[in-house]
Design a protein around this motif. Structure first.
Motif, PDB file in Angstrom:
ATOM      1  N   UNK A  89      33.463  30.304  38.636  1.00  0.00           N
ATOM      2  CA  UNK A  89      33.069  30.117  40.036  1.00  0.00           C
ATOM      3  C   UNK A  89      31.764  29.346  40.132  1.00  0.00           C
ATOM      4  N   UNK A  90      30.809  29.651  39.249  1.00  0.00           N
ATOM      5  CA  UNK A  90      29.534  28.924  39.277  1.00  0.00           C
ATOM      6  C   UNK A  90      29.721  27.465  38.886  1.00  0.00           C
ATOM      7  N   UNK A  91      30.764  27.207  38.062  1.00  0.00           N
ATOM      8  CA  UNK A  91      31.066  25.818  37.678  1.00  0.00           C
ATOM      9  C   UNK A  91      31.921  25.125  38.731  1.00  0.00           C
ATOM     10  N   UNK A  92      32.411  25.871  39.721  1.00  0.00           N
ATOM     11  CA  UNK A  92      33.246  25.292  40.768  1.00  0.00           C
ATOM     12  C   UNK A  92      34.602  24.833  40.270  1.00  0.00           C
ATOM     13  N   UNK A  94      38.408  25.609  39.933  1.00  0.00           N
ATOM     14  CA  UNK A  94      39.477  26.471  40.436  1.00  0.00           C
ATOM     15  C   UNK A  94      40.447  26.896  39.333  1.00  0.00           C
ATOM     16  N   UNK A  95      40.783  25.967  38.441  1.00  0.00           N
ATOM     17  CA  UNK A  95      41.726  26.311  37.378  1.00  0.00           C
ATOM     18  C   UNK A  95      41.195  27.415  36.488  1.00  0.00           C
ATOM     19  N   UNK A  96      39.928  27.326  36.103  1.00  0.00           N
ATOM     20  CA  UNK A  96      39.331  28.358  35.263  1.00  0.00           C
ATOM     21  C   UNK A  96      39.219  29.682  36.013  1.00  0.00           C
ATOM     22  N   UNK A  97      38.935  29.614  37.311  1.00  0.00           N
ATOM     23  CA  UNK A  97      38.924  30.832  38.129  1.00  0.00           C
ATOM     24  C   UNK A  97      40.307  31.484  38.132  1.00  0.00           C
ATOM     25  N   UNK A  98      41.334  30.646  38.252  1.00  0.00           N
ATOM     26  CA  UNK A  98      42.701  31.165  38.275  1.00  0.00           C
ATOM     27  C   UNK A  98      43.045  31.870  36.974  1.00  0.00           C
ATOM     28  N   UNK A  99      42.667  31.285  35.849  1.00  0.00           N
ATOM     29  CA  UNK A  99      42.972  31.921  34.563  1.00  0.00           C
ATOM     30  C   UNK A  99      42.278  33.268  34.443  1.00  0.00           C
ATOM     31  N   UNK A 100      41.032  33.352  34.882  1.00  0.00           N
ATOM     32  CA  UNK A 100      40.316  34.628  34.813  1.00  0.00           C
ATOM     33  C   UNK A 100      40.994  35.676  35.692  1.00  0.00           C
ATOM     34  N   UNK A 101      41.398  35.266  36.894  1.00  0.00           N
ATOM     35  CA  UNK A 101      42.094  36.196  37.794  1.00  0.00           C
ATOM     36  C   UNK A 101      43.426  36.645  37.197  1.00  0.00           C
ATOM     37  N   UNK A 102      44.128  35.706  36.546  1.00  0.00           N
ATOM     38  CA  UNK A 102      45.390  36.069  35.877  1.00  0.00           C
ATOM     39  C   UNK A 102      45.137  37.138  34.811  1.00  0.00           C
ATOM     40  N   UNK A 103      44.086  36.946  34.015  1.00  0.00           N
ATOM     41  CA  UNK A 103      43.758  37.920  32.975  1.00  0.00           C
ATOM     42  C   UNK A 103      43.425  39.273  33.599  1.00  0.00           C
ATOM     43  N   UNK A 104      42.658  39.256  34.678  1.00  0.00           N
ATOM     44  CA  UNK A 104      42.315  40.497  35.352  1.00  0.00           C
ATOM     45  C   UNK A 104      43.532  41.183  35.944  1.00  0.00           C
ATOM     46  N   UNK A 123      46.060  35.988  43.978  1.00  0.00           N
ATOM     47  CA  UNK A 123      44.893  35.106  44.089  1.00  0.00           C
ATOM     48  C   UNK A 123      44.892  34.061  42.977  1.00  0.00           C
ATOM     49  N   UNK A 124      45.321  34.474  41.781  1.00  0.00           N
ATOM     50  CA  UNK A 124      45.384  33.533  40.654  1.00  0.00           C
ATOM     51  C   UNK A 124      46.377  32.411  40.937  1.00  0.00           C
ATOM     52  N   UNK A 125      47.548  32.776  41.487  1.00  0.00           N
ATOM     53  CA  UNK A 125      48.556  31.760  41.806  1.00  0.00           C
ATOM     54  C   UNK A 125      48.024  30.778  42.849  1.00  0.00           C
ATOM     55  N   UNK A 126      47.324  31.290  43.844  1.00  0.00           N
ATOM     56  CA  UNK A 126      46.765  30.420  44.883  1.00  0.00           C
ATOM     57  C   UNK A 126      45.676  29.518  44.321  1.00  0.00           C
ATOM     58  N   UNK A 127      44.806  30.061  43.478  1.00  0.00           N
ATOM     59  CA  UNK A 127      43.744  29.255  42.883  1.00  0.00           C
ATOM     60  C   UNK A 127      44.330  28.192  41.954  1.00  0.00           C
ATOM     61  N   UNK A 128      45.376  28.567  41.213  1.00  0.00           N
ATOM     62  CA  UNK A 128      46.031  27.591  40.349  1.00  0.00           C
ATOM     63  C   UNK A 128      46.620  26.447  41.139  1.00  0.00           C
ATOM     64  N   UNK A 129      47.206  26.763  42.293  1.00  0.00           N
ATOM     65  CA  UNK A 129      47.767  25.711  43.141  1.00  0.00           C
ATOM     66  C   UNK A 129      46.667  24.809  43.681  1.00  0.00           C
ATOM     67  N   UNK A 130      45.570  25.405  44.146  1.00  0.00           N
ATOM     68  CA  UNK A 130      44.456  24.595  44.657  1.00  0.00           C
ATOM     69  C   UNK A 130      43.876  23.712  43.572  1.00  0.00           C
ATOM     70  N   UNK A 131      43.811  24.258  42.336  1.00  0.00           N
ATOM     71  CA  UNK A 131      43.219  23.508  41.241  1.00  0.00           C
ATOM     72  C   UNK A 131      44.186  22.565  40.551  1.00  0.00           C
ATOM     73  N   UNK A 132      45.447  22.562  40.965  1.00  0.00           N
ATOM     74  CA  UNK A 132      46.432  21.678  40.356  1.00  0.00           C
ATOM     75  C   UNK A 132      46.834  22.076  38.948  1.00  0.00           C
ATOM     76  N   UNK A 133      46.648  23.350  38.597  1.00  0.00           N
ATOM     77  CA  UNK A 133      47.009  23.836  37.264  1.00  0.00           C
ATOM     78  C   UNK A 133      48.350  24.568  37.356  1.00  0.00           C
ATOM     79  N   UNK A 134      49.427  23.846  37.075  1.00  0.00           N
ATOM     80  CA  UNK A 134      50.754  24.444  37.231  1.00  0.00           C
ATOM     81  C   UNK A 134      51.030  25.505  36.171  1.00  0.00           C
TER      82      UNK A 134
END
Length: 388
Positions: A89-92, A94-104, A123-134
């Motif tokens: 999140x501090x790095x801004x 979205x894809x990395x945020x999504x992976x962390x949420x998936x792990x959680x 939330x992970x699925x939504x962040x992945x979509x925003x970040x373009x990480x399929x």
């Protein structure tokens, strides 16, 4: 179970990959031993922190979180995924945020916190979509499907499993193909379609073997062993398959998979009337599940112990009391299929029907909703087309 799956073999077998190992850890194999992953992850995490690279901190923290989770080091895994999310999140990113949420979310499911699992995976699925990480979006949708499946709501998640299988085949993602095949096979097995379940488990084992996915292969062998035990009564083949799977689990140090392997060995022995041996295996699995704070496996192992003890002469009153307590526990977690297993055990052992509720909480009829509201809403929003 809704729908049917056409079994096809991928034309070009792909090697299994571990996309949760990223950045400096991206070269790690899906079959890397978990202590190795954890050791390298911690080293690279410290280096990234010293360099002030927040995105790399998130990536390395993800590997640490997943290694800890799979090793049963739950509190460490919880701290690690949250730290990974904060860094992402501090790095801004979205894809990395999504992976962390998936792990959680995956950790939450493992701990029996299913409402939280739905929320985090959604939330992970939504962040992945925003970040373009399929890839992380696909993993998150799979996590949602698996959460619904272990609750026993096959109508809610059967179609999603099938869609994810089709997409995994299209993208050549061997690991996800194996996961989807095994999930669909398990639903068929639980609804009595043993021939179909066996065909799917065998395809999963073959696909995993070609892709050099030891983890997926071990889970598939466990599924095959279960079916040949319950359908054919082939005890020796089932035990042999479980021994092969156990070797793979020990090689990679898969604590959870190993505990489930031992619980299944107990099931096979129990069905064969070898109740003393079954009791020993259930007790071993129970200790392993308790050590990793895994409530579903703990409850299922306790159920096996109760049944074995009853066959070995324990009195009916104690058996009924333990089954009633177990059913309340499974109600609280939200596991309908496992709860139904308790009722079947009570009937099998001649101590049913059990009371509808205990002082610990209300009972639940099988006609009541299975998924919590957050789970139903999240699954309704799931869109596999977004993976294309």
């Amino acid at each position: 179970m809704a729908g049917q799956v056409t079994v096809t073999v991928t034309e070009r077998p792909a090697m299994a990959s571990a996309p949760e190992y990223q950045g400096a850890l991206g070269s790690l194999s899906v079959n890397a031993s978990l202590p190795e992953v954890l050791s390298r992850g911690v080293r690279e995490l410290r280096a990234a922190e010293e360099a002030g690279d927040r995105r790399e901190v998130a990536r390395c923290g993800l590997a640490v979180a997943e290694a800890c989770r799979r090793l049963g080091r739950i509190e460490e895994a919880d701290r690690a995924w949250k730290a990974s999310y904060r860094a992402a999140r501090s790095a801004g990113h979205e894809g990395a945020m999504a992976w962390a949420l998936w792990s959680g979310g995956t950790l939450a499911r493992q701990r029996g916190a299913l409402r939280l699992a739905y929320r985090l995976l959604g939330l992970a699925a939504e962040a992945g979509e925003r970040g373009g990480d399929v890839v992380v979006r696909g993993y998150s949708l799979a996590g949602l499907a698996e959460t619904g499946r272990i609750q026993g709501d096959y109508e809610a998640v059967g179609r999603l499993h099938e869609q994810l299988l089709a997409e995994a085949r299209r993208r050549g993602e061997a690991r996800h193909t194996v996961w989807a095949l095994e999930g669909i096979a398990q639903m068929h097995r639980n609804t009595g379609s043993y021939d179909r379940a066996l065909a799917l488990f065998e395809e999963a084992a073959e696909t995993a073997s070609r892709a050099e996915d030891r983890r997926g292969w071990a889970w598939a062998l466990r599924g095959i062993a279960d079916v040949v035990s319950v359908r054919d009564g082939d005890v020796e083949r089932a035990l042999s398959l479980l021994s092969q799977a156990e070797e793979a689990c020990r090689e990679i140090r898969l604590a959870g998979a190993l505990a489930y392997n031992h619980k299944m060995r107990g099931n096979v022995l129990y069905r064969a009337g070898r109740h003393e041996e079954a009791r020993e295996m259930y007790a071993q699995a129970l200790g392993e599940f308790r050590e990793m704070e895994e409530p579903r496996g703990t409850a299922l192992s306790r159920l096996g112990l109760v049944k074995a003890d009853a066959r070995l002469g324990r009195d009916a009153a104690h058996t009924a009391a333990e089954l009633t307590e177990l059913r309340t526990t499974l109600d609280r977690i939200g596991l309908r299929h496992a709860r139904d297993m308790v009722d079947k055990a009570a009937a099998e052992l001649g101590v049913g029907p059990l009371p509808d509720h205990t002082g610990d909480g209300p009972g639940r009829g099988t006609a009541d909703p299975v998924l919590p509201a957050v789970g139903a809403e999240t699954l309704q929003r799931a869109d596999v087309e977004g993976l294309r």
